[in-house]
Design a protein around this motif. Structure first.
Motif, PDB file in Angstrom:
ATOM      1  N   LEU A   5      54.290  77.631   3.902  1.00 16.73           N
ATOM      2  CA  LEU A   5      55.188  78.619   4.113  1.00 16.73           C
ATOM      3  C   LEU A   5      55.193  79.609   2.613  1.00 16.73           C
ATOM      4  CD1 LEU A   5      58.383  76.965   4.258  1.00 16.73           C
ATOM      5  CD2 LEU A   5      57.319  78.307   6.044  1.00 16.73           C
ATOM      6  N   GLN A  44      60.939  81.497   9.554  1.00 12.60           N
ATOM      7  CA  GLN A  44      59.554  80.941   9.164  1.00 12.60           C
ATOM      8  C   GLN A  44      57.875  82.025   8.645  1.00 12.60           C
ATOM      9  OE1 GLN A  44      59.509  77.716   8.588  1.00 12.60           O
ATOM     10  NE2 GLN A  44      61.312  77.783   8.791  1.00 12.60           N
ATOM     11  N   LEU A  46      54.784  81.496   7.729  1.00  9.23           N
ATOM     12  CA  LEU A  46      53.509  81.035   7.745  1.00  9.23           C
ATOM     13  C   LEU A  46      52.331  81.960   7.063  1.00  9.23           C
ATOM     14  CD1 LEU A  46      54.495  79.175  10.794  1.00  9.23           C
ATOM     15  CD2 LEU A  46      55.149  78.709   8.896  1.00  9.23           C
ATOM     16  N   LEU A 100      56.646  74.784  15.741  1.00  9.35           N
ATOM     17  CA  LEU A 100      58.074  74.759  14.546  1.00  9.35           C
ATOM     18  C   LEU A 100      58.790  75.633  15.606  1.00  9.35           C
ATOM     19  CD1 LEU A 100      56.777  76.288  11.810  1.00  9.35           C
ATOM     20  CD2 LEU A 100      58.006  74.801  11.428  1.00  9.35           C
TER      21      LEU A 100
END
Length: 143
Positions: A5, A44, A46, A100
């Motif tokens: 993350l 999210q 990434l 995810l």
């Protein structure tokens, strides 16, 4: 390569990668936007990293659906650094995002990619993404 993350120390790398995508001058607000996205439970952000080098990033949003059993995930920004493309990092990052999304109850993914990004569109096609119906945009600046 690891996928993690994003954190506040990624501001400079994200700004540089956004410049590669054609979004210049993000330095003045990138830290604020990064903090906002990091606090959003439906997001999210990434980072693909090798050693201490950021290879790329992917911004993934989880979007609930009212009329369908499964939700969907949207890739809003995705960039692998110039010079690091076609080495597998993009495929790994996208595959991680898809896993995810599935874990978050999504049964499909979408990505918006302008037609002038020929290589990016070819990448998505190789990864199994297909064109869908029209996408309409209205600028709200004049309201």
């Amino acid at each position: 390569m690891i996928i993690r993350l994003a954190n506040t120390q990624d501001s400079f790398a994200l700004s540089a990668l956004l410049t590669e995508l054609g979004y210049g001058n993000t330095e003045s607000f990138i830290a604020r936007r990064l903090a906002q996205l990091m606090d959003d439970r439906a997001e999210q952000l990434l980072i693909a990293e090798q050693g201490s080098t950021v290879l790329g990033f992917l911004s993934l949003h989880f979007i609930p659906q009212l009329a369908l059993a499964g939700d969907f995930a949207r890739v809003s920004y995705f960039c692998i650094a110039e010079g690091k493309r076609s080495e597998g990092a993009g495929q790994q990052l996208l595959a991680h995002a898809e896993k995810l999304a599935k874990a978050h109850g999504c049964d499909r993914m979408e990505v918006h990619c302008h037609e002038h990004r020929v290589k990016a569109n070819a990448f998505y096609a190789r990864e199994g993404y297909q064109e869908s119906p029209r996408y309409l945009i209205k600028t709200l600046a004049d309201l």
